[in-house]
Design a protein around this motif. Structure first.
Motif, PDB file in Angstrom:
ATOM      1  N   TRP A 165       0.840  -1.208   0.000  1.00  0.00           N
ATOM      2  CA  TRP A 165       0.000   0.000   0.000  1.00  0.00           C
ATOM      3  C   TRP A 165       0.874   1.257   0.000  1.00  0.00           C
ATOM      4  CZ3 TRP A 165      -4.592   1.084  -1.433  1.00  0.00           C
ATOM      5  CH2 TRP A 165      -5.642   0.160  -1.332  1.00  0.00           C
ATOM      6  N   LYS A 166       1.897   1.257   0.838  1.00  0.00           N
ATOM      7  CA  LYS A 166       2.766   2.442   0.906  1.00  0.00           C
ATOM      8  C   LYS A 166       3.512   2.634  -0.416  1.00  0.00           C
ATOM      9  CE  LYS A 166       4.318   6.052   2.736  1.00  0.00           C
ATOM     10  NZ  LYS A 166       3.355   7.157   3.007  1.00  0.00           N
ATOM     11  N   ALA A 167       3.849   1.539  -1.056  1.00  0.00           N
ATOM     12  CA  ALA A 167       4.558   1.647  -2.340  1.00  0.00           C
ATOM     13  C   ALA A 167       3.680   2.314  -3.389  1.00  0.00           C
ATOM     14  CB  ALA A 167       4.999   0.265  -2.819  1.00  0.00           C
ATOM     15  N   VAL A 168       2.406   1.969  -3.400  1.00  0.00           N
ATOM     16  CA  VAL A 168       1.509   2.652  -4.338  1.00  0.00           C
ATOM     17  C   VAL A 168       1.493   4.147  -4.019  1.00  0.00           C
ATOM     18  CG1 VAL A 168      -0.854   2.816  -5.217  1.00  0.00           C
ATOM     19  CG2 VAL A 168       0.118   0.574  -4.654  1.00  0.00           C
ATOM     20  N   ASP A 169       1.530   4.443  -2.739  1.00  0.00           N
ATOM     21  CA  ASP A 169       1.484   5.853  -2.311  1.00  0.00           C
ATOM     22  C   ASP A 169       2.685   6.643  -2.837  1.00  0.00           C
ATOM     23  OD1 ASP A 169       0.409   8.048  -0.940  1.00  0.00           O
ATOM     24  OD2 ASP A 169       1.500   7.575   0.909  1.00  0.00           O
ATOM     25  N   VAL A 170       3.853   6.033  -2.818  1.00  0.00           N
ATOM     26  CA  VAL A 170       5.066   6.786  -3.199  1.00  0.00           C
ATOM     27  C   VAL A 170       5.423   6.605  -4.674  1.00  0.00           C
ATOM     28  CG1 VAL A 170       5.943   6.576  -0.846  1.00  0.00           C
ATOM     29  CG2 VAL A 170       6.742   4.968  -2.594  1.00  0.00           C
ATOM     30  N   ALA A 171       4.664   5.786  -5.392  1.00  0.00           N
ATOM     31  CA  ALA A 171       5.004   5.519  -6.802  1.00  0.00           C
ATOM     32  C   ALA A 171       4.777   6.754  -7.664  1.00  0.00           C
ATOM     33  CB  ALA A 171       4.165   4.359  -7.318  1.00  0.00           C
ATOM     34  N   GLN A 172       5.496   6.798  -8.772  1.00  0.00           N
ATOM     35  CA  GLN A 172       5.341   7.885  -9.741  1.00  0.00           C
ATOM     36  C   GLN A 172       4.610   7.346 -10.974  1.00  0.00           C
ATOM     37  OE1 GLN A 172       9.073  10.072 -10.332  1.00  0.00           O
ATOM     38  NE2 GLN A 172       9.879   9.024  -8.515  1.00  0.00           N
ATOM     39  N   PRO A 173       3.909   8.235 -11.684  1.00  0.00           N
ATOM     40  CA  PRO A 173       3.221   7.780 -12.893  1.00  0.00           C
ATOM     41  C   PRO A 173       4.181   7.053 -13.835  1.00  0.00           C
ATOM     42  CG  PRO A 173       2.551  10.014 -12.362  1.00  0.00           C
ATOM     43  CD  PRO A 173       3.672   9.668 -11.422  1.00  0.00           C
ATOM     44  N   GLY A 174       3.722   6.013 -14.425  1.00  0.00           N
ATOM     45  CA  GLY A 174       4.550   5.246 -15.351  1.00  0.00           C
ATOM     46  C   GLY A 174       5.314   4.112 -14.704  1.00  0.00           C
ATOM     47  N   ASP A 175       5.408   4.131 -13.392  1.00  0.00           N
ATOM     48  CA  ASP A 175       6.142   3.067 -12.698  1.00  0.00           C
ATOM     49  C   ASP A 175       5.451   1.711 -12.872  1.00  0.00           C
ATOM     50  OD1 ASP A 175       8.087   4.743 -11.712  1.00  0.00           O
ATOM     51  OD2 ASP A 175       7.381   4.705  -9.630  1.00  0.00           O
ATOM     52  N   VAL A 176       6.275   0.671 -12.847  1.00  0.00           N
ATOM     53  CA  VAL A 176       5.764  -0.690 -12.708  1.00  0.00           C
ATOM     54  C   VAL A 176       6.066  -1.139 -11.284  1.00  0.00           C
ATOM     55  CG1 VAL A 176       5.977  -3.088 -13.455  1.00  0.00           C
ATOM     56  CG2 VAL A 176       6.120  -1.240 -15.141  1.00  0.00           C
ATOM     57  N   LEU A 177       5.025  -1.441 -10.543  1.00  0.00           N
ATOM     58  CA  LEU A 177       5.223  -1.898  -9.170  1.00  0.00           C
ATOM     59  C   LEU A 177       5.654  -3.368  -9.215  1.00  0.00           C
ATOM     60  CD1 LEU A 177       4.883  -0.771  -6.292  1.00  0.00           C
ATOM     61  CD2 LEU A 177       2.607  -1.780  -6.250  1.00  0.00           C
ATOM     62  N   VAL A 178       6.839  -3.657  -8.716  1.00  0.00           N
ATOM     63  CA  VAL A 178       7.344  -5.031  -8.708  1.00  0.00           C
ATOM     64  C   VAL A 178       7.326  -5.516  -7.259  1.00  0.00           C
ATOM     65  CG1 VAL A 178       9.320  -6.517  -9.173  1.00  0.00           C
ATOM     66  CG2 VAL A 178       8.755  -4.650 -10.753  1.00  0.00           C
ATOM     67  N   ILE A 179       6.458  -6.454  -6.975  1.00  0.00           N
ATOM     68  CA  ILE A 179       6.239  -6.911  -5.602  1.00  0.00           C
ATOM     69  C   ILE A 179       6.863  -8.284  -5.404  1.00  0.00           C
ATOM     70  CG2 ILE A 179       4.522  -7.377  -3.826  1.00  0.00           C
ATOM     71  CD1 ILE A 179       2.486  -5.787  -5.497  1.00  0.00           C
ATOM     72  N   ALA A 180       7.797  -8.359  -4.471  1.00  0.00           N
ATOM     73  CA  ALA A 180       8.476  -9.623  -4.167  1.00  0.00           C
ATOM     74  C   ALA A 180       7.939 -10.178  -2.864  1.00  0.00           C
ATOM     75  CB  ALA A 180       9.983  -9.403  -4.073  1.00  0.00           C
ATOM     76  N   THR A 181       7.296 -11.340  -2.948  1.00  0.00           N
ATOM     77  CA  THR A 181       6.634 -11.935  -1.773  1.00  0.00           C
ATOM     78  C   THR A 181       7.259 -13.249  -1.338  1.00  0.00           C
ATOM     79  OG1 THR A 181       5.116 -13.363  -2.990  1.00  0.00           O
ATOM     80  CG2 THR A 181       4.451 -11.069  -2.749  1.00  0.00           C
ATOM     81  N   TYR A 182       8.394 -13.597  -1.892  1.00  0.00           N
ATOM     82  CA  TYR A 182       8.995 -14.908  -1.630  1.00  0.00           C
ATOM     83  C   TYR A 182       8.078 -16.009  -2.146  1.00  0.00           C
ATOM     84  CZ  TYR A 182      12.068 -12.223   1.438  1.00  0.00           C
ATOM     85  OH  TYR A 182      12.957 -11.307   1.941  1.00  0.00           O
ATOM     86  N   GLU A 183       7.416 -15.705  -3.249  1.00  0.00           N
ATOM     87  CA  GLU A 183       6.524 -16.659  -3.919  1.00  0.00           C
ATOM     88  C   GLU A 183       5.439 -17.199  -2.992  1.00  0.00           C
ATOM     89  OE1 GLU A 183       8.634 -19.558  -6.202  1.00  0.00           O
ATOM     90  OE2 GLU A 183       9.717 -18.017  -7.297  1.00  0.00           O
ATOM     91  N   HIS A 184       4.844 -16.276  -2.260  1.00  0.00           N
ATOM     92  CA  HIS A 184       3.820 -16.681  -1.294  1.00  0.00           C
ATOM     93  C   HIS A 184       2.499 -16.989  -2.004  1.00  0.00           C
ATOM     94  CE1 HIS A 184       2.168 -17.087   2.691  1.00  0.00           C
ATOM     95  NE2 HIS A 184       1.167 -16.297   2.373  1.00  0.00           N
ATOM     96  N   THR A 185       1.939 -18.156  -1.722  1.00  0.00           N
ATOM     97  CA  THR A 185       0.707 -18.551  -2.407  1.00  0.00           C
ATOM     98  C   THR A 185      -0.453 -18.823  -1.452  1.00  0.00           C
ATOM     99  OG1 THR A 185       1.285 -20.904  -2.390  1.00  0.00           O
ATOM    100  CG2 THR A 185       2.028 -19.618  -4.290  1.00  0.00           C
ATOM    101  N   VAL A 186      -0.238 -18.720  -0.166  1.00  0.00           N
ATOM    102  CA  VAL A 186      -1.302 -19.043   0.786  1.00  0.00           C
ATOM    103  C   VAL A 186      -2.329 -17.910   0.893  1.00  0.00           C
ATOM    104  CG1 VAL A 186      -1.796 -19.591   3.205  1.00  0.00           C
ATOM    105  CG2 VAL A 186       0.129 -20.680   2.059  1.00  0.00           C
ATOM    106  N   THR A 187      -1.870 -16.694   0.764  1.00  0.00           N
ATOM    107  CA  THR A 187      -2.807 -15.572   0.728  1.00  0.00           C
ATOM    108  C   THR A 187      -2.470 -14.706  -0.478  1.00  0.00           C
ATOM    109  OG1 THR A 187      -1.496 -13.939   1.928  1.00  0.00           O
ATOM    110  CG2 THR A 187      -2.785 -15.466   3.265  1.00  0.00           C
ATOM    111  N   SER A 188      -3.435 -13.878  -0.869  1.00  0.00           N
ATOM    112  CA  SER A 188      -3.156 -12.862  -1.886  1.00  0.00           C
ATOM    113  C   SER A 188      -2.288 -11.770  -1.270  1.00  0.00           C
ATOM    114  CB  SER A 188      -4.462 -12.265  -2.391  1.00  0.00           C
ATOM    115  OG  SER A 188      -5.140 -11.628  -1.327  1.00  0.00           O
ATOM    116  N   THR A 189      -1.644 -10.993  -2.137  1.00  0.00           N
ATOM    117  CA  THR A 189      -0.840  -9.861  -1.675  1.00  0.00           C
ATOM    118  C   THR A 189      -1.496  -8.534  -2.028  1.00  0.00           C
ATOM    119  OG1 THR A 189       1.198 -11.152  -1.734  1.00  0.00           O
ATOM    120  CG2 THR A 189       1.462  -8.780  -1.889  1.00  0.00           C
ATOM    121  N   PHE A 190      -2.388  -8.576  -2.991  1.00  0.00           N
ATOM    122  CA  PHE A 190      -3.129  -7.339  -3.311  1.00  0.00           C
ATOM    123  C   PHE A 190      -4.409  -7.719  -4.042  1.00  0.00           C
ATOM    124  CE2 PHE A 190      -2.463  -6.951  -7.908  1.00  0.00           C
ATOM    125  CZ  PHE A 190      -1.437  -7.851  -8.103  1.00  0.00           C
TER     126      PHE A 190
END
Lengths: 232, 232, 232, 232, 232, 232
Positions: A75-100
């Motif tokens: 959530w904070k990353a979306v807040d600080v992102a700039q237009p045009g950015d690609v948000l790259v989220i590293a979750t350690y390949e977590h599959t038990v819950t969603s991340t967004f």
């Protein structure tokens, strides 16, 4: 230097980003050609795929690393992102819950982000698709993440088996996602010219009925493979 | 800047390395304590384990990334390594062939390397053990790699799901492997003092019969969990 | 009914447990025989193995389910456990961080628990071994869990692909772990007599040189397999 | 032609087998050298490992393919096996139940088999070890298989990702298992001479302080990698 | 008490089921909201997905557990199922053969079942789709199961890593499948009101341009993360 | 005998192939029926699926085995293939790079091949789809393979866990891929008649309201399962 020294809850300040012309060199280029212009090995784990086959994206990475099953820092990353950015989220390949889910996607879309790439799960598939945000993930799960951290924004991450640093150029299409390190981007952009020329020659040869490239027999001969007998 | 501009066949020149006192702060420290002093998430994929349980290592990373099933660049990495280095080999978790064997291990040992960490396979298990080189791998296979590249030495790699940059401090023991980014190493070293103090308090409490930390009930109460009834 | 109604932070009150004679019927029985006395399918995921091959355990389950990468509820479970219990920790097969380490093991040992079975990671391998607590896990990682929950104690859990309810009898040895539902335990205990008799006959037959059971050819003939020709 | 035409319940009659001298050429040869004498790719899935590190085996394959979780045909395969055979059991990598245990191992040992290789689970680990039969498996589970088939004996199977035909030479040691197709075995045996000579040169060079093979820089130069700068 | 005492071939008699109003509370509720109303962790393995993205289901579970690669008990479960039931088939994640196909799906549809959830494979994809039965599976394979058992109907099963008991409410949509334990269902249904209210507030905030929830900075500040610097 | 004796770089000369009538017996037959006519176990790994659900293929295998991440021999295999062949590419389940792309698919289509089956990755998804060539793969990745070998054409391979020999009949549809050994093909073709008759009876029974096959209760009774009580 990081905005705060607390390892695990840091937001690194923005660093260098590719300028417009450099980004343009990669926009709408097939990911396969980008791989060919590097070392052929820069693609993220093949399971990270767009929610819609026709999705594509190109932009500088804003990286976020998060505890598996947590999205406080997302959530904070979306807040600080700039237009045009690609948000790259590293979750350690977590599959038990969603991340967004849909809300993050809608916020990202409203802020003008180019897309999201995540080595884990999203949720609200129909809502994310409706948002129009290009979204590349491993899959989907209805389970929700926690909001406890830790995580970091703007550091180097490992996503899909590939190092992604903020400002690296992320290119995605139906085939998958490839990351061009920012420092290498000018050289890779230049090499794309040769890649395209080679593809054009292949197309011309195949159109002319020369279906198999000439180098195949040459290379096999070098390696000691007798290619004659099977013709008889 | 890289020694050569050819993406995929590059040997990056040596960069900054931790000095002796900084390394000493991590030597013989349990990997679990190092994780605690960072953000708890810096451990490589748990399957990367030492060939011998009693093995441990600590040293600056010399990174090498290689095409899966190839070790041309691994040999060159041993050639350019400095005494005390930990060779960190990123193979994209290749398990079909080994990436190194007894000869690489003996060369590394003779050059004074601190050890090898690899997200793939070795071979010649008995020979590697006999060499005395601390070796952390996913497993072993008798199949041999090719010698064709591509690969790169001294760049940033993803190994076991973690970013490793050359000069980062690699610590390994029976529990696994943890990587401390060089820039964070002084702060992490400082934080180790607090980690040890906390462990000492835990030990003292347990020795005195206070088996469960006090914060457990406190935290549960904060989170709305009624902890009373089960006592009755 | 649960001690608290807050789903996700509940501690269920203790329920029925096997009495001493029933437990005794399973103590030191090979896990393979227990499987044979049920339906042959009750074993946990084969990767859940004891830290030391000679470890074995037998006792009623105290179950705990936890958010992957969190051990707040694990600590509380040790607190409410009774002597002889086997702590069965369900982590959704989390491998990125450990779920417990030496301190939990020492507390469990001091409280007289029979052991721990966990579908995730531990850490402090040497410390846990030194504690003497039989410990069955998927593996080890130096990374540490969070303390945020959610989780539940004393509910039904899925661990290693098998349902475990509190009070079920957990039996573990070098071959793996098997769970006998409490309601089935008397019948399974009774069936063990037949299992042992059958094994004794097999041993006697093999000692007498009748290496292959007679039922093999009988069953093959029923199924239409011509077993004659290969003898010639 | 098969002993019976019923697909799924067939016992193929014995076919050609390697003679004694051919087998001798592979006995006690490290599996890594055998791979080197072929195409480097003939090793079974690396997870198939001996129960005891010091185990080794060498012999012609007697293949059996079985429905996952069933061992009716495994028992029959032991019955029809000849002394010296290596029983190669293909279970489609079944891990939910074991495919054989102590009784099969003891029968195989009594019949003089050279060992068992299985891409699934065994059980009765201590009993199998006590039998003295070299046993290479993916793991162990206390759960037991059914006795219903289908399965086939003496056909071609896929085991650990590799084709194994009856009569192929199976070589196993601590590093893993490699299979030499019978038709290729004489050529591979001949090639072993060159493999050993090359290893001897490597040893001599390393003993003389030439730690890195000369071909490394030669090959890198061919491939356009500038190897000079890093020396400075 | 079970209908028969033979472990492994039991059909448990029907137990309590949710009444109509309770079921209605979950019908057409997005699975993500159901997870939010519990503890966020009740979703089955994310790979269990509907054959058609627009499929959804809601109903009480009729559970069946089967030997991997066998569907004798699956057929019997369809026989004893009641209209509106969701057949939950636990196969130990078997992928080598299918567990059911078009005929089972057509029988289930004709009997008025609400759908099938299975942690394994189906076959006859086009036929199942044509039947109109909502079907959630891991995948498809043309291979067919045996008819030998063992298995049980109406017991507690582990499916996709989650405990499912007969009568539990199963909800599925494009995002995945979530299971509400029957005893918890009234409380979860009540909690759905709050979940919806929270979602409505989020939507209103985002529509008003407040893209990031206020709690993000609050929570980060609590955790010691300096969120100021990145704004400058 | 092989065209060249160099293990790892061999092109085996063409062997026997199915004649037209034999192939016709399998054309447009659902893969599930083919499995039923064999032993139910001949299907390739379920993850190998067509790029387009409506794709199907039927033809004799031309096998090629390649070093993971290499396609030198794949190109040569297209060169030596005959019209109607199905190219079966065994990559040891390599997922880090693609093994073929649009140019290989277009060459194969131009040469009249029936399709490609590969246990690895392709790339250029839209281009391959546009070529019209039925293509069955594990997935897609933009990364490109090397051109160094080793590999072999026309030998026996393991693909998706199944042995495929050149000339074996490969049948693929939406459910997956099944391989009929050439020597068994006449018997399997004959058995298809019985399979179809059985399916027709099932359909007639279900149309008449007899939803559950009669053998279900018969078989359960044989196995000791009391099926009465649940009816009451």
């Amino acid at each position: 230097m990081a905005a705060t020294s607390l390892t695990g809850f840091r937001i690194h300040p923005p660093g260098p980003r590719p300028d417009g012309p450099l980004l343009t060199a990669f926009r709408d280029v097939p990911t396969g050609q980008v791989c060919d212009a590097m070392d052929r090995l820069g693609a993220l784990d093949w399971r990270i795929k767009p929610l819609s086959p026709e999705s594509s994206l190109c932009g500088p990475a804003l990286t976020v690393r998060t505890r598996p099953g947590d999205n406080l820092m997302v959530w904070k990353a979306v807040d600080v992102a700039q237009p045009g950015d690609v948000l790259v989220i590293a979750t350690y390949e977590h599959t038990v819950t969603s991340t967004f889910g849909e809300f993050v996607a809608r916020a990202a879309k409203a802020k003008g982000l180019a897309g999201i790439v995540c080595d884990g799960m999203c949720r609200d598939l129909s809502g994310i698709r409706a948002s129009g945000l290009p979204t590349f993930v491993l899959g989907a799960s209805p389970a929700a993440p926690g909001k406890d951290g830790p995580g970091e924004i703007g550091g180097r991450v490992s996503c899909g088996g590939i190092v992604v640093a903020p400002g690296d150029i992320v290119v995605g299409d139906e085939d998958g996602v490839v990351v061009v390190p920012l420092a290498d981007a000018p050289a890779v952009a230049a090499a794309l010219v040769g890649v395209r020329a080679k593809e054009a020659r292949m197309q011309a040869n195949q159109a002319a009925g020369r279906l198999i490239p000439e180098w195949v027999d040459t290379r096999l001969a070098e390696l000691g493979c007798d290619v004659r007998v099977v013709k008889g």
